[in-house]
Design a protein around this motif. Structure first.
Motif, PDB file in Angstrom:
ATOM      1  N   ASP A  98       0.848  -1.188   0.000  1.00 25.02           N
ATOM      2  CA  ASP A  98       0.000   0.000   0.000  1.00 25.02           C
ATOM      3  C   ASP A  98       0.887   1.242   0.000  1.00 25.02           C
ATOM      4  O   ASP A  98       2.087   1.161   0.278  1.00 25.02           O
ATOM      5  CB  ASP A  98      -0.941   0.002   1.215  1.00 25.02           C
ATOM      6  CG  ASP A  98      -0.223   0.132   2.549  1.00 25.02           C
ATOM      7  OD1 ASP A  98       0.518   1.102   2.739  1.00 25.02           O
ATOM      8  OD2 ASP A  98      -0.419  -0.746   3.418  1.00 25.02           O
ATOM      9  N   ASP A  99       0.304   2.381  -0.362  1.00 25.38           N
ATOM     10  CA  ASP A  99       1.054   3.642  -0.342  1.00 25.38           C
ATOM     11  C   ASP A  99       0.580   4.510   0.811  1.00 25.38           C
ATOM     12  O   ASP A  99       0.461   5.731   0.682  1.00 25.38           O
ATOM     13  CB  ASP A  99       0.949   4.371  -1.683  1.00 25.38           C
ATOM     14  CG  ASP A  99      -0.498   4.620  -2.095  1.00 25.38           C
ATOM     15  OD1 ASP A  99      -1.426   4.307  -1.304  1.00 25.38           O
ATOM     16  OD2 ASP A  99      -0.726   5.131  -3.206  1.00 25.38           O
ATOM     17  N   GLY A 100       0.293   3.849   1.948  1.00 28.02           N
ATOM     18  CA  GLY A 100      -0.146   4.568   3.139  1.00 28.02           C
ATOM     19  C   GLY A 100       0.993   5.305   3.815  1.00 28.02           C
ATOM     20  O   GLY A 100       2.078   5.482   3.244  1.00 28.02           O
ATOM     21  N   GLU A 101       0.762   5.695   5.060  1.00 25.91           N
ATOM     22  CA  GLU A 101       1.739   6.532   5.763  1.00 25.91           C
ATOM     23  C   GLU A 101       2.953   5.758   6.258  1.00 25.91           C
ATOM     24  O   GLU A 101       3.937   6.339   6.687  1.00 25.91           O
ATOM     25  CB  GLU A 101       1.060   7.227   6.950  1.00 25.91           C
ATOM     26  CG  GLU A 101       0.360   6.293   7.908  1.00 25.91           C
ATOM     27  CD  GLU A 101      -0.558   6.987   8.884  1.00 25.91           C
ATOM     28  OE1 GLU A 101      -0.674   6.516  10.016  1.00 25.91           O
ATOM     29  OE2 GLU A 101      -1.145   8.022   8.512  1.00 25.91           O
ATOM     30  N   GLY A 102       2.914   4.417   6.192  1.00 27.61           N
ATOM     31  CA  GLY A 102       4.065   3.617   6.619  1.00 27.61           C
ATOM     32  C   GLY A 102       4.138   3.472   8.129  1.00 27.61           C
ATOM     33  O   GLY A 102       3.361   4.070   8.872  1.00 27.61           O
ATOM     34  N   ILE A 103       5.095   2.655   8.566  1.00 29.70           N
ATOM     35  CA  ILE A 103       5.252   2.355   9.988  1.00 29.70           C
ATOM     36  C   ILE A 103       6.627   2.824  10.454  1.00 29.70           C
ATOM     37  O   ILE A 103       7.638   2.446   9.862  1.00 29.70           O
ATOM     38  CB  ILE A 103       5.110   0.841  10.246  1.00 29.70           C
ATOM     39  CG1 ILE A 103       3.793   0.320   9.645  1.00 29.70           C
ATOM     40  CG2 ILE A 103       5.160   0.540  11.734  1.00 29.70           C
ATOM     41  CD1 ILE A 103       3.671  -1.183   9.654  1.00 29.70           C
ATOM     42  N   PRO A 104       6.700   3.630  11.530  1.00 31.90           N
ATOM     43  CA  PRO A 104       7.995   4.063  12.057  1.00 31.90           C
ATOM     44  C   PRO A 104       8.820   2.865  12.531  1.00 31.90           C
ATOM     45  O   PRO A 104       8.246   1.831  12.916  1.00 31.90           O
ATOM     46  CB  PRO A 104       7.614   4.975  13.238  1.00 31.90           C
ATOM     47  CG  PRO A 104       6.211   5.384  12.968  1.00 31.90           C
ATOM     48  CD  PRO A 104       5.575   4.233  12.245  1.00 31.90           C
ATOM     49  N   PRO A 105      10.162   2.988  12.520  1.00 31.49           N
ATOM     50  CA  PRO A 105      11.029   1.862  12.912  1.00 31.49           C
ATOM     51  C   PRO A 105      10.714   1.287  14.283  1.00 31.49           C
ATOM     52  O   PRO A 105      10.719   0.074  14.469  1.00 31.49           O
ATOM     53  CB  PRO A 105      12.436   2.479  12.877  1.00 31.49           C
ATOM     54  CG  PRO A 105      12.321   3.614  11.912  1.00 31.49           C
ATOM     55  CD  PRO A 105      10.934   4.148  12.075  1.00 31.49           C
ATOM     56  N   GLU A 106      10.423   2.152  15.282  1.00 33.37           N
ATOM     57  CA  GLU A 106      10.155   1.639  16.627  1.00 33.37           C
ATOM     58  C   GLU A 106       8.881   0.804  16.681  1.00 33.37           C
ATOM     59  O   GLU A 106       8.795  -0.195  17.392  1.00 33.37           O
ATOM     60  CB  GLU A 106      10.086   2.790  17.642  1.00 33.37           C
ATOM     61  CG  GLU A 106       8.987   3.824  17.406  1.00 33.37           C
ATOM     62  CD  GLU A 106       9.378   4.935  16.455  1.00 33.37           C
ATOM     63  OE1 GLU A 106       8.649   5.931  16.383  1.00 33.37           O
ATOM     64  OE2 GLU A 106      10.432   4.798  15.788  1.00 33.37           O
ATOM     65  N   LYS A 107       7.869   1.202  15.893  1.00 34.81           N
ATOM     66  CA  LYS A 107       6.636   0.423  15.846  1.00 34.81           C
ATOM     67  C   LYS A 107       6.834  -0.866  15.040  1.00 34.81           C
ATOM     68  O   LYS A 107       6.204  -1.881  15.327  1.00 34.81           O
ATOM     69  CB  LYS A 107       5.503   1.254  15.237  1.00 34.81           C
ATOM     70  CG  LYS A 107       5.009   2.360  16.151  1.00 34.81           C
ATOM     71  CD  LYS A 107       3.740   3.009  15.618  1.00 34.81           C
ATOM     72  CE  LYS A 107       3.225   4.063  16.578  1.00 34.81           C
ATOM     73  NZ  LYS A 107       1.983   4.710  16.090  1.00 34.81           N
ATOM     74  N   MET A 108       7.712  -0.835  14.041  1.00 32.55           N
ATOM     75  CA  MET A 108       8.019  -2.046  13.289  1.00 32.55           C
ATOM     76  C   MET A 108       8.646  -3.097  14.201  1.00 32.55           C
ATOM     77  O   MET A 108       8.331  -4.284  14.119  1.00 32.55           O
ATOM     78  CB  MET A 108       8.987  -1.729  12.147  1.00 32.55           C
ATOM     79  CG  MET A 108       8.307  -1.257  10.878  1.00 32.55           C
ATOM     80  SD  MET A 108       7.353  -2.558  10.057  1.00 32.55           S
ATOM     81  CE  MET A 108       8.682  -3.604   9.461  1.00 32.55           C
TER      82      MET A 108
END
Length: 297
Positions: free
Chosen positions: A244-254
């Motif tokens: 998807d081309d959504g807002e993405g996930i920050p590294p800490e949440k990944m």
């Protein structure tokens, strides 16, 4: 010091540790300090593999009650502990399944009434703003229904029925299922699967995996966008990808997702494992998210 071969094998497993100490070190400590381990001990290696043991230490006395030696026993109870934990987990799943079924029934009935009522209001509304509001409500009702289905699926234990799945047809079914939800969320759902790609797996399970991943994508795309389902066949494996081309996930949440995931990703991992599949998630803020699944061919 006399020991049998089984004891020697267990004591040689120095990679397994309990509070930083190997099994042989724990046994020496027990003998030196007369420390008694009343409960089983769980040792872990660097890859978090477990070794559960019970240690027994008995002082040996001669006929004059003078100590002349020590008898130590080491029982490997790893399999027993795993079976006990599995039994507890199965019991919890049975209870959770009954609770989920009751909740699903209680939630779905009023949701169906709400959905029909909003559709009636939408048809008789002359205001474009009101119609859009009704569409949004219907989309949210559909999303709650899918969440309820996820809850039921998490607690449901069903025997897998593996068949040859035409991936292009499966993508078409999922696209049809989400057509209205995607439209209401201003999202374009695309499919890119060449004809003839056949996947040997449980169709219901793979479909549920796609549903969960699409749900996660929709949640991340607050202002709309594009979701693409791709499939490619290689010599020894089949690759499925949902991006998807959504807002993405920050590294800490990944990192947090890779450790424990949410309910949706937990279901995804469980279902893929049961179908001999692997799962990998790639994401970065502002660059969307890509979920990649690999199956043997």
């Amino acid at each position: 010091l006399l020991s049998n071969s089984r004891a020697q094998n267990l004591l040689a497993k120095s990679e397994y540790r309990y509070e930083g100490k190997s099994l042989s070190a724990l046994l020496e400590e027990s003998l030196k300090n007369q420390k008694v381990f009343y409960d089983p001990i769980r040792l872990l290696d660097g890859r978090s593999r477990r070794l559960d043991v019970e240690l027994g230490v008995w002082r040996l006395l001669d006929e004059d009650q003078k100590p002349w030696g020590v008898l130590c026993t080491i029982d490997d109870i790893t399999y027993r502990k795993m079976m006990e934990e599995q039994a507890v987990q199965d019991e919890k799943l049975v209870y959770a399944g009954k609770l989920a079924a009751e909740l699903a029934h209680e939630i779905r009935n009023p949701l169906a009434g709400i959905r029909v009522g909003v559709q009636v209001v939408e048809r008789h509304s002359s205001s474009e703003t009101d119609r859009k509001l009704c569409e949004t409500i219907i989309g949210e009702v559909d999303r709650i229904n899918l969440l309820v289905e996820n809850l039921c699926h998490l607690t449901r234990q069903r025997k897998l029925q593996k068949t040859l799945i035409d991936v292009a047809e499966l993508y078409q079914e999922v696209s049809l299922l989400y057509s209205k939800i995607a439209e209401n969320s201003h999202i374009e759902l695309l499919s890119d699967a060449p004809p003839g790609i056949l996947l040997y797996a449980d169709k219901s399970a793979v479909k549920q995996v796609l549903i969960n991943l699409i749900n996660n994508s929709i949640k991340a795309m607050k202002t709309g966008g594009t979701i693409v389902m791709k499939a490619r066949a290689q010599e020894s494996r089949i690759l499925l990808c949902l991006s998807d081309d959504g807002e993405g996930i920050p590294p800490e949440k990944m990192k947090a997702k890779s450790r424990n995931g949410g309910m949706g990703l937990s279901i995804v991992s469980q279902l893929l494992q049961k179908n001999d599949g692997t799962f990998r998630l790639e994401s970065a803020p502002g660059k969307g998210t890509k979920a990649m699944m690999t199956f043997p061919r």
